[in-house]
Design an enzyme around this catalytic site. Sequence first.
Site, PDB file in Angstrom:
ATOM      1  N   ARG A 244       1.693   0.945   8.667  1.00 54.93           N
ATOM      2  CA  ARG A 244       2.982   0.680   8.023  1.00 54.93           C
ATOM      3  C   ARG A 244       4.059   0.573   9.101  1.00 54.93           C
ATOM      4  O   ARG A 244       3.920   1.153  10.181  1.00 54.93           O
ATOM      5  CB  ARG A 244       3.322   1.795   7.027  1.00 54.93           C
ATOM      6  CG  ARG A 244       2.308   1.906   5.888  1.00 54.93           C
ATOM      7  CD  ARG A 244       2.631   3.061   4.958  1.00 54.93           C
ATOM      8  NE  ARG A 244       1.659   3.144   3.853  1.00 54.93           N
ATOM      9  CZ  ARG A 244       0.502   3.807   3.923  1.00 54.93           C
ATOM     10  NH1 ARG A 244       0.180   4.466   5.037  1.00 54.93           N
ATOM     11  NH2 ARG A 244      -0.324   3.822   2.898  1.00 54.93           N
ATOM     12  N   LYS A 271       2.515   8.273   4.851  1.00 56.34           N
ATOM     13  CA  LYS A 271       3.020   8.177   3.477  1.00 56.34           C
ATOM     14  C   LYS A 271       2.240   9.097   2.545  1.00 56.34           C
ATOM     15  O   LYS A 271       2.813   9.739   1.665  1.00 56.34           O
ATOM     16  CB  LYS A 271       2.914   6.734   2.999  1.00 56.34           C
ATOM     17  CG  LYS A 271       3.395   6.517   1.566  1.00 56.34           C
ATOM     18  CD  LYS A 271       3.275   5.063   1.167  1.00 56.34           C
ATOM     19  CE  LYS A 271       3.762   4.849  -0.263  1.00 56.34           C
ATOM     20  NZ  LYS A 271       3.634   3.434  -0.689  1.00 56.34           N
ATOM     21  N   HIS A 333       5.782  -5.279   6.155  1.00 56.81           N
ATOM     22  CA  HIS A 333       4.733  -4.829   5.236  1.00 56.81           C
ATOM     23  C   HIS A 333       3.764  -5.965   4.932  1.00 56.81           C
ATOM     24  O   HIS A 333       2.572  -5.725   4.665  1.00 56.81           O
ATOM     25  CB  HIS A 333       5.347  -4.307   3.930  1.00 56.81           C
ATOM     26  CG  HIS A 333       5.678  -2.855   3.976  1.00 56.81           C
ATOM     27  ND1 HIS A 333       4.703  -1.876   3.975  1.00 56.81           N
ATOM     28  CD2 HIS A 333       6.863  -2.211   4.038  1.00 56.81           C
ATOM     29  CE1 HIS A 333       5.278  -0.686   4.024  1.00 56.81           C
ATOM     30  NE2 HIS A 333       6.576  -0.860   4.061  1.00 56.81           N
ATOM     31  N   ARG A 336       0.416  -6.221   6.827  1.00 53.99           N
ATOM     32  CA  ARG A 336      -0.724  -5.464   6.303  1.00 53.99           C
ATOM     33  C   ARG A 336      -1.453  -6.270   5.224  1.00 53.99           C
ATOM     34  O   ARG A 336      -2.686  -6.267   5.153  1.00 53.99           O
ATOM     35  CB  ARG A 336      -0.248  -4.132   5.732  1.00 53.99           C
ATOM     36  CG  ARG A 336       0.106  -3.113   6.794  1.00 53.99           C
ATOM     37  CD  ARG A 336       0.965  -1.976   6.257  1.00 53.99           C
ATOM     38  NE  ARG A 336       0.430  -1.301   5.083  1.00 53.99           N
ATOM     39  CZ  ARG A 336      -0.488  -0.344   5.108  1.00 53.99           C
ATOM     40  NH1 ARG A 336      -1.021   0.037   6.269  1.00 53.99           N
ATOM     41  NH2 ARG A 336      -0.891   0.251   3.991  1.00 53.99           N
ATOM     42  N   HIS A 359      -4.988   3.809   2.662  1.00 55.44           N
ATOM     43  CA  HIS A 359      -4.775   3.980   1.231  1.00 55.44           C
ATOM     44  C   HIS A 359      -5.645   5.136   0.762  1.00 55.44           C
ATOM     45  O   HIS A 359      -6.813   5.226   1.138  1.00 55.44           O
ATOM     46  CB  HIS A 359      -5.147   2.711   0.460  1.00 55.44           C
ATOM     47  CG  HIS A 359      -4.161   1.607   0.656  1.00 55.44           C
ATOM     48  ND1 HIS A 359      -4.466   0.285   0.404  1.00 55.44           N
ATOM     49  CD2 HIS A 359      -2.886   1.616   1.102  1.00 55.44           C
ATOM     50  CE1 HIS A 359      -3.408  -0.464   0.675  1.00 55.44           C
ATOM     51  NE2 HIS A 359      -2.440   0.321   1.097  1.00 55.44           N
ATOM     52  N   TYR A 369     -14.910  12.388   1.349  1.00 58.07           N
ATOM     53  CA  TYR A 369     -16.139  11.832   1.931  1.00 58.07           C
ATOM     54  C   TYR A 369     -15.811  10.642   2.822  1.00 58.07           C
ATOM     55  O   TYR A 369     -16.331  10.511   3.935  1.00 58.07           O
ATOM     56  CB  TYR A 369     -17.093  11.408   0.813  1.00 58.07           C
ATOM     57  CG  TYR A 369     -18.352  10.730   1.303  1.00 58.07           C
ATOM     58  CD1 TYR A 369     -19.399  11.478   1.853  1.00 58.07           C
ATOM     59  CD2 TYR A 369     -18.489   9.349   1.220  1.00 58.07           C
ATOM     60  CE1 TYR A 369     -20.553  10.862   2.306  1.00 58.07           C
ATOM     61  CE2 TYR A 369     -19.645   8.726   1.678  1.00 58.07           C
ATOM     62  CZ  TYR A 369     -20.676   9.483   2.218  1.00 58.07           C
ATOM     63  OH  TYR A 369     -21.808   8.861   2.668  1.00 58.07           O
TER      64      TYR A 369
END
Length: 411
Positions: A244, A271, A333, A336, A359, A369
């Site tokens: 970001r 974030k 942004h 990305r 994310h 995991y």
Amino acid sequence: MAKLSAKEVLNAKPRDKAYRLGDGGGLYLYIRRSGAKSWECRYTKPSTGKTTFTGIGSFPDVSLADARKRATEIRLQVADGIDPQLLKAEQKAKVISEQKSTFKTVAELWMESKVHRLKPKTIEGNWRKLELYVFPQIGQIPIARLTAPMAIEALKPIEKKGQLETVKRTVQLMNEVMTYGVNAGLIHHNPLSGIREVFRKPLVKHMLALEPNELPELIQTVAGANMAMTTRCLIEWQLHTMTRPNEAAGARWCEIDTERNVWVIPESRMKMKRAHEVPLTPQMLAILDVIRPVSGHRDYLFPSIRDPKKPTDAESINKALSRIGFKGRTTAHGLRALASTTLNEQGFDADIIEAALAHTDKNQIRSAYNRTTYLERRKTLMCWWSEHIEKNAYGSMSVTGFINLRAVNNR
């Protein structure tokens, strides 16, 4: 005891000492030496069994008929075990509390609860919206008396100006303040919970991003543009790392793990409030080699030109992209989104891409995991992405291209 007449009440004269005239049922007219008259009701306190008087208003503000009604109410309260004096004190305290709990006062308490949970810039922006659009109209209204029509009326002028995103965000902030009031026990419910449905909804704007086939134009334009080396390196760093804008702009040298070739971004800067590791590709290391003479002796990789002790503003990427012809086409942004689209089209595992973009998986067990198993697979993905960028920079003087050209000339 004979009932008082309205004429007797009116003609009662002061004496050397204050005295009372009884009306029956515990109701008395109290006449002071000054001639001032007031109504009192005599009752037995439920808690102690002692007799006392409680005032029920001055004459002539309270007529004889009204005084009799209030006396009847007091007798009924006492019969139910309620002490009228305590009830009056509680009601007075409640009124005072309501008057003190204005929307602005509660908003200040709500904002204090956010200090350690939101970034200062976010808090400042939220407070600014309340100052501009809410406090002037309803800031001094007690939240217990605040109604939906009051709040709607305050925001209608903004809606008429077409600032629908501002209306949406401000309504959200107002509801957060009111919900805080409910949780703090200041009000029983939030009367503003449904007001967002009253206003026109803003059109959904998709993130501005280039198509994969426009990557060569982007990287070659950046390479040939007249901009500070710090800004050029920052744009390429963000593009390669897929981070970001604020994460890229705030990068510190101490976060670069040269032994493992990993950039470790601490959770305090993420974030999702979870540390993120970015595998460093040869191209990313090349960017570090270029920027090191500029900022290697400082804290931040990309220091501010005005104050080198601080990082450059994350917004500088957007400003630079606008200056070189990408205004309305992409944003920081959007870089990305460009990476995500390209990698998905190339058939990379969607979970690996999401992990590279930091994310968070909504499934907490699955998320934990992924954190432990995806780093090695992300190295492959990041290397492909960096090489893809480099190929599309062919023939330009991009940061990584410059390093490779220098290496060839030195052979």
